[in-house]
Design an enzyme around this catalytic site. Structure first.
Site, short mmCIF file in Angstrom:
data_model
loop_
_atom_site.label_atom_id
_atom_site.label_comp_id
_atom_site.label_asym_id
_atom_site.label_seq_id
_atom_site.Cartn_x
_atom_site.Cartn_y
_atom_site.Cartn_z
N HIS A 156 -2.18 -1.37 -4.76
CA HIS A 156 -3.73 -1.21 -4.69
C HIS A 156 -4.27 0.47 -4.85
O HIS A 156 -3.23 1.22 -4.39
CB HIS A 156 -4.57 -2.16 -3.68
CG HIS A 156 -4.33 -1.64 -2.13
ND1 HIS A 156 -4.66 -2.21 -1.34
CD2 HIS A 156 -3.67 -0.37 -1.49
CE1 HIS A 156 -4.38 -1.67 0.01
NE2 HIS A 156 -3.69 -0.49 -0.47
N SER A 202 0.79 -0.93 -0.11
CA SER A 202 -0.13 0.19 -0.09
C SER A 202 0.85 1.36 -0.05
O SER A 202 1.76 1.47 -0.65
CB SER A 202 -1.01 -0.10 1.21
OG SER A 202 -1.75 1.02 0.94
#
EC number: 3.4.21.92
Length: 191
Positions: free
Chosen positions: A116, A91
Site C-alpha cells: 500500500h 507495508s
C-alpha cells in the site's frame, strides 16, 4: 521455566540461528528492530564476507525510515542475501522482502503479502506551511516506494500506483504472479 532459563534458551537459539546465517525479522519495523537486524547482518558479513545470509521476514510493517535503513545496509553487504517471507510481509515488511537480488526472494506457501502507499499516523497539527511540508514529504516517500515495487516487479508504474492506492493483499502465489516473489519455498533445504 524460570525467567533466567527462558533468556538463556533465547540466547542459545539466537546463537544457533546466527551460526546458520539466518536472521529473523519477526516484529514491526521500528528503529530498534531495524538496528538489531542491521547489527546481526553486519556481524555475519564481518565474520564471513561473501557467504550467503537468509533474512526471514514476518512483519506487519512500520517505520519507512527504519525499513530503508535495513534495505540500504543489506545492499551494502558483499554476502548475498535471500529473503524468505513466512507468515506476513505487510507495508514496509513487503518492501524489506524485496531487498534481495532477483532470484533470491521467496515466501512460504501460506504467507501473505500486503502492499500500500505510506500513511501518517495520529493527529497532525501545525500551521498550514508545516502541513504542506509533511504532505510533500509523504509524496516523496510514496514515490520512493513505488520505485522499489516497479524495479522489483517490472510492472509499469501506473499498475503499481493503482495497486498501492489501497491495501492490496496477496497470497504467496499471487505475489509471485505479480512479481514480488521469485518462488514459493517448501523447505529451507531448497535454498
Amino acid at each position: 521455566m524460570a525467567d533466567g532459563e527462558v533468556h538463556k534458551l533465547r540466547d542459545i537459539i539466537e546463537k544457533e540461528l546466527l551460526e546458520a546465517r539466518r536472521v529473523f525479522f519477526s516484529e514491526p519495523v521500528t528503529e530498534k528492530s531495524a538496528s538489531d537486524a542491521i547489527k546481526k547482518l553486519w556481524y555475519l558479513e564481518l565474520k564471513d564476507p561473501g557467504k550467503p545470509i537468509v533474512f526471514v521476514i514476518n512483519s506487519p510493517g512500520g517505520s519507512v525510515d527504519a525499513g530503508f535503513a535495513v534495505w540500504d545496509q543489506i545492499k551494502m553487504l558483499t554476502s548475498p542475501v535471500t529473503t524468505v517471507v513466512t507468515g506476513l510481509a505487510a507495508s514496509m515488511g513487503s518492501v524489506l522482502s524485496l531487498c534481495a537480488a532477483p532470484g533470491r526472494r521467496f515466501a512460504t506457501p501460506h504467507s501473505r503479502i500486503m502492499i500500500h502507499q505510506p500513511s501518517i499516523g495520529g493527529p497532525i497539527t501545525g500551521q498550514a506551511t508545516d502541513l504542506d511540508i509533511h504532505a510533500r514529504e509523504i509524496l516523496k516517500t510514496k514515490a520512493r516506494i513505488i520505485d522499489v515495487y516497479v524495479e522489483a516487479t517490472n510492472q509499469p508504474r501506473d499498475i503499481i500506483e493503482k495497486a498501492i492506492d489501497r491495501d492490496m493483499w496477496m497470497t504467496a502465489n499471487e505475489a509471485k504472479d505479480f512479481g514480488l516473489l521469485d518462488g514459493i519455498l517448501f523447505s529451507f533445504n531448497d535454498l
